[in-house]
Design a protein around this motif. Structure first.
Motif, PDB file in Angstrom:
ATOM      1  N   GLU A  91       0.796  -0.974  -0.023  1.00  8.14           N
ATOM      2  CA  GLU A  91      -0.194   0.127  -0.020  1.00  8.14           C
ATOM      3  C   GLU A  91       1.148   1.145   0.270  1.00  8.14           C
ATOM      4  O   GLU A  91       2.198   1.563   0.825  1.00  8.14           O
ATOM      5  CB  GLU A  91      -1.148  -0.078   1.417  1.00  8.14           C
ATOM      6  CG  GLU A  91      -0.225   0.162   2.725  1.00  8.14           C
ATOM      7  CD  GLU A  91      -0.122  -0.779   3.235  1.00  8.14           C
ATOM      8  OE1 GLU A  91       0.588  -2.079   4.692  1.00  8.14           O
ATOM      9  OE2 GLU A  91       0.034  -1.928   2.609  1.00  8.14           O
ATOM     10  N   VAL A  92       0.483   2.484  -1.079  1.00  8.23           N
ATOM     11  CA  VAL A  92       1.481   3.827  -1.034  1.00  8.23           C
ATOM     12  C   VAL A  92       1.038   4.393   0.496  1.00  8.23           C
ATOM     13  O   VAL A  92       1.873   5.081   1.356  1.00  8.23           O
ATOM     14  CB  VAL A  92       1.462   3.817  -2.067  1.00  8.23           C
ATOM     15  CG1 VAL A  92       1.706   5.036  -2.208  1.00  8.23           C
ATOM     16  CG2 VAL A  92       1.912   3.007  -3.418  1.00  8.23           C
ATOM     17  N   SER A  93      -0.971   4.496   0.571  1.00  9.57           N
ATOM     18  CA  SER A  93      -0.959   5.256   1.008  1.00  9.57           C
ATOM     19  C   SER A  93      -2.702   5.243   1.164  1.00  9.57           C
ATOM     20  O   SER A  93      -2.740   5.459   0.131  1.00  9.57           O
ATOM     21  CB  SER A  93      -0.517   6.716   0.825  1.00  9.57           C
ATOM     22  OG  SER A  93      -0.796   8.177   2.599  1.00  9.57           O
ATOM     23  N   PRO A  94      -3.578   5.628   2.154  1.00  9.95           N
ATOM     24  CA  PRO A  94      -2.640   5.333   3.932  1.00  9.95           C
ATOM     25  C   PRO A  94      -2.111   3.897   4.381  1.00  9.95           C
ATOM     26  O   PRO A  94      -2.083   3.201   3.241  1.00  9.95           O
ATOM     27  CB  PRO A  94      -4.074   5.629   4.280  1.00  9.95           C
ATOM     28  CG  PRO A  94      -5.023   4.781   3.483  1.00  9.95           C
ATOM     29  CD  PRO A  94      -4.637   5.387   2.025  1.00  9.95           C
ATOM     30  N   LEU A  95      -1.351   3.841   5.315  1.00  6.66           N
ATOM     31  CA  LEU A  95      -0.552   3.364   5.398  1.00  6.66           C
ATOM     32  C   LEU A  95      -1.300   2.409   6.509  1.00  6.66           C
ATOM     33  O   LEU A  95      -2.280   2.634   6.948  1.00  6.66           O
ATOM     34  CB  LEU A  95       0.560   3.603   6.327  1.00  6.66           C
ATOM     35  CG  LEU A  95       1.413   2.682   7.515  1.00  6.66           C
ATOM     36  CD1 LEU A  95       2.238   2.178   6.981  1.00  6.66           C
ATOM     37  CD2 LEU A  95       2.108   3.444   8.836  1.00  6.66           C
ATOM     38  N   SER A  96      -1.483   1.231   6.106  1.00  7.19           N
ATOM     39  CA  SER A  96      -2.122  -0.175   7.037  1.00  7.19           C
ATOM     40  C   SER A  96      -1.247  -0.658   8.025  1.00  7.19           C
ATOM     41  O   SER A  96       0.110  -0.807   7.915  1.00  7.19           O
ATOM     42  CB  SER A  96      -2.610  -0.950   6.086  1.00  7.19           C
ATOM     43  OG  SER A  96      -3.263  -2.145   7.099  1.00  7.19           O
ATOM     44  N   GLN A  97      -1.764  -0.979   9.035  1.00  9.45           N
ATOM     45  CA  GLN A  97      -0.930  -1.141  10.305  1.00  9.45           C
ATOM     46  C   GLN A  97      -1.296  -2.154  10.510  1.00  9.45           C
ATOM     47  O   GLN A  97      -0.639  -3.083  11.483  1.00  9.45           O
ATOM     48  CB  GLN A  97      -0.895  -1.236  10.976  1.00  9.45           C
ATOM     49  CG  GLN A  97      -0.266   0.878  11.616  1.00  9.45           C
ATOM     50  CD  GLN A  97      -0.474   2.044  12.586  1.00  9.45           C
ATOM     51  OE1 GLN A  97      -0.345   1.247  13.773  1.00  9.45           O
ATOM     52  NE2 GLN A  97      -0.178   2.439  12.303  1.00  9.45           N
ATOM     53  N   SER A  98      -2.152  -3.260   9.696  1.00 11.88           N
ATOM     54  CA  SER A  98      -2.844  -4.573  10.068  1.00 11.88           C
ATOM     55  C   SER A  98      -1.903  -6.136   8.964  1.00 11.88           C
ATOM     56  O   SER A  98      -1.951  -7.121   9.654  1.00 11.88           O
ATOM     57  CB  SER A  98      -4.141  -4.539   9.413  1.00 11.88           C
ATOM     58  OG  SER A  98      -4.358  -4.785   8.550  1.00 11.88           O
ATOM     59  N   ASP A  99      -1.033  -5.117   8.166  1.00 12.71           N
ATOM     60  CA  ASP A  99      -0.721  -6.369   7.669  1.00 12.71           C
ATOM     61  C   ASP A  99       1.440  -5.333   7.740  1.00 12.71           C
ATOM     62  O   ASP A  99       1.745  -4.326   7.508  1.00 12.71           O
ATOM     63  CB  ASP A  99      -0.716  -6.758   6.394  1.00 12.71           C
ATOM     64  CG  ASP A  99      -1.063  -5.615   5.396  1.00 12.71           C
ATOM     65  OD1 ASP A  99      -0.790  -4.939   5.589  1.00 12.71           O
ATOM     66  OD2 ASP A  99      -1.658  -5.742   4.412  1.00 12.71           O
ATOM     67  N   GLN A 100       2.058  -6.589   7.882  1.00 15.32           N
ATOM     68  CA  GLN A 100       3.603  -5.400   7.881  1.00 15.32           C
ATOM     69  C   GLN A 100       4.746  -7.467   7.964  1.00 15.32           C
ATOM     70  O   GLN A 100       4.338  -8.297   7.943  1.00 15.32           O
ATOM     71  CB  GLN A 100       3.532  -5.226   9.074  1.00 15.32           C
ATOM     72  CG  GLN A 100       3.610  -5.422  10.542  1.00 15.32           C
ATOM     73  CD  GLN A 100       3.466  -5.224  11.713  1.00 15.32           C
ATOM     74  OE1 GLN A 100       4.369  -4.759  12.028  1.00 15.32           O
ATOM     75  NE2 GLN A 100       1.763  -4.160  11.911  1.00 15.32           N
ATOM     76  N   VAL A 101       6.144  -6.737   7.319  1.00 11.38           N
ATOM     77  CA  VAL A 101       6.717  -7.237   8.358  1.00 11.38           C
ATOM     78  C   VAL A 101       7.426  -6.973   8.829  1.00 11.38           C
ATOM     79  O   VAL A 101       8.007  -5.320   9.084  1.00 11.38           O
ATOM     80  CB  VAL A 101       7.702  -7.434   6.273  1.00 11.38           C
ATOM     81  CG1 VAL A 101       7.412  -8.490   5.782  1.00 11.38           C
ATOM     82  CG2 VAL A 101       8.411  -5.814   6.170  1.00 11.38           C
ATOM     83  N   SER A 102       8.409  -7.636   9.672  1.00 12.90           N
ATOM     84  CA  SER A 102       9.448  -7.498  11.019  1.00 12.90           C
ATOM     85  C   SER A 102      10.500  -8.566  10.979  1.00 12.90           C
ATOM     86  O   SER A 102      10.574  -9.564  10.335  1.00 12.90           O
ATOM     87  CB  SER A 102       8.709  -7.682  12.058  1.00 12.90           C
ATOM     88  OG  SER A 102       8.516  -8.802  12.540  1.00 12.90           O
ATOM     89  N   ALA A 103      11.821  -7.091  11.205  1.00 15.16           N
ATOM     90  CA  ALA A 103      13.030  -8.083  11.984  1.00 15.16           C
ATOM     91  C   ALA A 103      13.652  -7.563  13.195  1.00 15.16           C
ATOM     92  O   ALA A 103      13.225  -6.710  13.605  1.00 15.16           O
ATOM     93  CB  ALA A 103      13.711  -8.095  10.533  1.00 15.16           C
ATOM     94  N   ALA A 104      14.095  -8.398  13.929  1.00 13.24           N
ATOM     95  CA  ALA A 104      15.010  -8.086  14.887  1.00 13.24           C
ATOM     96  C   ALA A 104      16.575  -8.029  15.022  1.00 13.24           C
ATOM     97  O   ALA A 104      17.003  -7.572  15.310  1.00 13.24           O
ATOM     98  CB  ALA A 104      14.342  -8.689  16.246  1.00 13.24           C
ATOM     99  N   SER A 105      16.929  -9.042  13.947  1.00 13.46           N
ATOM    100  CA  SER A 105      18.839  -8.864  14.250  1.00 13.46           C
ATOM    101  C   SER A 105      19.254  -8.497  13.142  1.00 13.46           C
ATOM    102  O   SER A 105      18.652  -7.639  11.538  1.00 13.46           O
ATOM    103  CB  SER A 105      18.671 -10.320  12.785  1.00 13.46           C
ATOM    104  OG  SER A 105      18.581 -10.963  14.354  1.00 13.46           O
TER     105      SER A 105
END
Length: 330
Positions: free
Chosen positions: A225-239
């Protein structure tokens, strides 16, 4: 030539979106009376401040700005359109608009020279402004491809420093005016001529899929999605060092030269990580500078003027084959 910053406004839908990328933003994002089919910034005075504040990092001895401009109304006195600043508040010089839509060169708050009337009301035209800072500096203002005002051997600085590190668009005031901006760039050497900025977004998974998707499936579909931002789906990483890259939609230009590529991503953290953006061209990776993240969303952005795979300017084919993505930098 180094393109320091660019903005086409098609990847944002609100002032909150802009504030993640710009140092300051109090404009309206609009699709009405647009330059092309996308969105733009409406600089509206009369009841609220209307500015875009761009910090470009280190101080520069030369700065250039280009932007598509539509003037729909102006005030009864001269008002600043674009200002180069030494720090956040000290104006070195700038382009102002007069009530009869002439372009004026100002040093600090003093009018130095004024053009013949050039800005057509309710019509998009491309404005460019170049300054070499110094006691014996130079400036050039172009509008719709023609020289509107220029001089050399003139004082272009209002402070003791012969440089600027901030570009300030619009007026932090509540007086009345109505301007529209689109397809903006900031460069530290040359005027680029009229430019267009196309926003492209992820359409496929790329070479790296090292971040964890919030739901099973293609990584790109969680960040497209370009905009508006969706916070219901995402990717994440810690390292530190983990990367996620994506194939992109083709850029929609018509065999035009590519001045630069800018990649941005909306990111957040618990405050212990830094993140940034990257590109992959052919088999060559290039990473931007990381940004310290917090639980408040930020939008790290990096601009490339050279294709890392070839060492020369990007081509349209090279952009279309490129991957872009995110990485944990610290």
């Amino acid at each position: 030539m180094t393109v320091l910053f660019m903005e086409g406004f098609d990847a944002v839908s609100s002032t909150a979106d802009l504030a993640r990328k710009w140092r300051g933003a109090t404009v309206v994002i609009s699709g009405a009376n647009g330059l092309r089919s996308g969105q733009h910034a409406a600089i509206i005075g009369g009841g609220s401040a209307a500015i875009l504040d761009c910090a470009i990092g280190s101080a520069k001895g030369t700065l250039c700005v280009g932007l598509a401009l539509r003037v729909e109304s102006s005030d009864t006195v001269d008002r600043p359109l674009v200002r180069f600043r030494d720090g956040a508040t000290a104006d070195q010089c700038g382009v102002w608009i007069t009530p009869d839509r002439r372009l004026a060169f100002y040093r600090g708050a003093t009018s130095i020279a004024t053009s013949a009337p050039v800005v057509t009301l309710n019509t998009w035209g491309y404005l460019e402004f170049k300054v070499v800072f110094g006691d014996s500096g130079s400036y050039q203002i172009k509008y719709a491809g023609a020289n509107a005002l220029s001089a050399s051997g003139v004082d272009t600085t209002a402070t003791v420093n012969q440089s600027a590190d901030t570009v300030y668009f619009g007026l932090n005031s509540t007086v009345y005016f109505y301007w529209r901006f689109d397809d903006m760039y900031v460069d530290d050497a040359n005027l680029l001529g009229e430019v267009r900025i196309d926003t492209i977004k992820p359409t496929s998974d790329g070479n790296y899929q090292e971040w964890t998707p919030s739901t099973a499936g293609a990584h790109w579909s969680l960040v497209d999605e370009v905009s508006p931002l969706s916070q219901s789906d995402q990717v994440s990483a810690a390292s530190v060092g983990l990367r996620d890259t994506y194939g992109l939609s083709d850029v929609g230009v018509l065999a035009l030269p590519v001045a630069a590529v800018q990649v941005s991503a909306t990111m957040a953290s618990d405050g212990t990580r830094s993140g940034g953006v990257m590109i992959r061209s052919g088999s060559v990776d290039s990473s931007g500078v990381g940004v310290a993240l917090s639980p408040t969303w930020k939008m790290p952005a990096t601009t490339w003027t050279v294709d890392p795979a070839t060492g020369v300017a990007f081509t349209e084919a090279g952009v279309n084959a490129m991957e872009a993505g995110v990485l944990v930098t610290a």
